[in-house]
Design a protein around this motif. Structure first.
Motif, PDB file in Angstrom:
ATOM      1  N   UNK A 150       2.573  11.447   0.545  1.00 35.94           N
ATOM      2  CA  UNK A 150       2.689  13.014   1.160  1.00 35.94           C
ATOM      3  C   UNK A 150       4.201  12.898   1.862  1.00 35.94           C
ATOM      4  N   UNK A 151       4.905  11.787   2.070  1.00 34.15           N
ATOM      5  CA  UNK A 151       6.050  11.758   2.632  1.00 34.15           C
ATOM      6  C   UNK A 151       7.405  11.737   1.737  1.00 34.15           C
ATOM      7  N   UNK A 152       7.165  10.981   0.711  1.00 37.50           N
ATOM      8  CA  UNK A 152       8.390  10.655  -0.273  1.00 37.50           C
ATOM      9  C   UNK A 152       8.342  11.411  -1.690  1.00 37.50           C
ATOM     10  N   UNK A 153       8.815  10.840  -2.642  1.00 36.21           N
ATOM     11  CA  UNK A 153       8.872  11.318  -3.837  1.00 36.21           C
ATOM     12  C   UNK A 153       7.381  10.917  -4.621  1.00 36.21           C
ATOM     13  N   UNK A 154       6.640  12.011  -4.312  1.00 33.64           N
ATOM     14  CA  UNK A 154       5.094  11.824  -4.941  1.00 33.64           C
ATOM     15  C   UNK A 154       5.027  11.242  -6.293  1.00 33.64           C
ATOM     16  N   UNK A 155       5.906  11.833  -7.335  1.00 30.07           N
ATOM     17  CA  UNK A 155       5.575  11.512  -8.697  1.00 30.07           C
ATOM     18  C   UNK A 155       6.010  10.012  -8.786  1.00 30.07           C
ATOM     19  N   UNK A 156       7.021   9.630  -8.117  1.00 25.75           N
ATOM     20  CA  UNK A 156       7.763   7.938  -8.349  1.00 25.75           C
ATOM     21  C   UNK A 156       6.532   7.171  -7.849  1.00 25.75           C
ATOM     22  N   UNK A 157       5.824   7.525  -6.374  1.00 24.81           N
ATOM     23  CA  UNK A 157       5.207   6.952  -5.475  1.00 24.81           C
ATOM     24  C   UNK A 157       3.844   6.505  -6.578  1.00 24.81           C
ATOM     25  N   UNK A 158       3.368   7.629  -7.134  1.00 23.90           N
ATOM     26  CA  UNK A 158       1.994   7.524  -7.966  1.00 23.90           C
ATOM     27  C   UNK A 158       2.392   6.708  -9.154  1.00 23.90           C
ATOM     28  N   UNK A 159       3.342   6.872  -9.900  1.00 22.85           N
ATOM     29  CA  UNK A 159       3.866   6.288 -10.997  1.00 22.85           C
ATOM     30  C   UNK A 159       3.880   4.619 -10.424  1.00 22.85           C
ATOM     31  N   UNK A 160       4.462   4.434  -9.433  1.00 26.32           N
ATOM     32  CA  UNK A 160       4.603   2.772  -8.910  1.00 26.32           C
ATOM     33  C   UNK A 160       3.198   2.236  -8.527  1.00 26.32           C
ATOM     34  N   UNK A 161       2.208   3.164  -8.037  1.00 24.00           N
ATOM     35  CA  UNK A 161       0.872   2.815  -7.906  1.00 24.00           C
ATOM     36  C   UNK A 161       0.109   2.290  -9.082  1.00 24.00           C
ATOM     37  N   UNK A 162       0.306   3.402 -10.138  1.00 23.61           N
ATOM     38  CA  UNK A 162      -0.238   3.029 -11.295  1.00 23.61           C
ATOM     39  C   UNK A 162       0.236   1.829 -12.011  1.00 23.61           C
ATOM     40  N   UNK A 163       1.705   1.772 -12.011  1.00 26.61           N
ATOM     41  CA  UNK A 163       2.259   0.450 -12.623  1.00 26.61           C
ATOM     42  C   UNK A 163       1.668  -0.718 -11.783  1.00 26.61           C
ATOM     43  N   UNK A 164       1.581  -0.848 -10.517  1.00 25.10           N
ATOM     44  CA  UNK A 164       0.983  -1.970 -10.073  1.00 25.10           C
ATOM     45  C   UNK A 164      -0.458  -2.290 -10.323  1.00 25.10           C
ATOM     46  N   UNK A 165      -1.275  -1.329 -10.613  1.00 25.70           N
ATOM     47  CA  UNK A 165      -2.676  -1.247 -11.042  1.00 25.70           C
ATOM     48  C   UNK A 165      -2.539  -2.129 -12.537  1.00 25.70           C
ATOM     49  N   UNK A 166      -1.761  -1.816 -13.090  1.00 26.67           N
ATOM     50  CA  UNK A 166      -1.483  -2.134 -14.458  1.00 26.67           C
ATOM     51  C   UNK A 166      -1.136  -3.493 -14.515  1.00 26.67           C
ATOM     52  N   UNK A 167      -0.186  -3.640 -13.680  1.00 23.35           N
ATOM     53  CA  UNK A 167       0.303  -5.278 -13.749  1.00 23.35           C
ATOM     54  C   UNK A 167      -0.493  -6.072 -12.904  1.00 23.35           C
ATOM     55  N   UNK A 196       0.978  -1.242  -0.055  1.00 21.54           N
ATOM     56  CA  UNK A 196      -0.202  -0.083   0.049  1.00 21.54           C
ATOM     57  C   UNK A 196       1.001   1.183  -0.043  1.00 21.54           C
ATOM     58  N   UNK A 197       0.976   1.880  -1.103  1.00 19.32           N
ATOM     59  CA  UNK A 197       2.140   3.177  -1.330  1.00 19.32           C
ATOM     60  C   UNK A 197       1.334   4.412  -1.203  1.00 19.32           C
TER      61      UNK A 197
END
Length: 166
Positions: free
Chosen positions: A145-162, A139-140
């Protein structure tokens, strides 16, 4: 108590205090600890492990009494419980041969020279913790709100796609 630890290792107390001060922005989400030797660092890691806290990031000096920082980073890379820990060498004294050795043994993710700028240190730590969290968390969302937001969002989207989500 956080489930993740940031550990700073340096034999100079004023350097440790300065690093800890620069990392205050992470203390709401990470346990931040300091150790003045490799032996003390091992104790902190062991104590935190008994509490279920994983070593996410280590910032380690190279030239210290008793043991060299690069050797300790290589040791951590070879232990299953700390192999995926993000490792940053924060030093003004590591020679090219030592640094190459750390890189070649997959135990160094970043080299940061002393003296450092706070903004650079925070940026490097944010980047390294983002990589660690993406690799270890299912669960990213809480991390956006804490880390690199664009990278976290990209990983969330990639996980959804996967996972086949639309």
């Amino acid at each position: 108590m956080s489930q993740y630890l940031i550990l700073c290792v340096d034999d100079e107390r004023d350097v440790l205090d300065s690093v800890i001060d620069d990392l205050q922005g992470f203390t709401d989400h990470f346990e931040v600890e300091a150790a003045e030797s490799v032996a003390e660092a091992r104790d902190v890691i062991a104590e935190m492990a008994t509490e279920g806290t994983k070593l996410a990031l280590i910032l380690c000096d190279h030239i210290m009494p008793g043991e060299l920082g690069v050797e300790f980073l290589i040791e951590l890379a070879n232990q299953p419980e700390t192999a995926s820990t993000r490792k940053v060498l924060l030093t003004g004294q590591a020679g090219l041969e030592d640094t190459v050795s750390a890189v070649n043994h997959a135990s160094l993710h970043y080299y940061l020279a002393k003296p450092w700028q706070k903004e650079t240190l925070v940026s490097v730590v944010t980047d390294q913790l983002t990589s660690y969290v993406i690799a270890h968390e299912t669960n990213l969302f809480p991390w956006t709100s804490v880390l690199d937001t664009p990278r976290i969002v990209e990983a969330i989207n990639r996980n959804k796609w996967d996972m086949g989500a639309e």
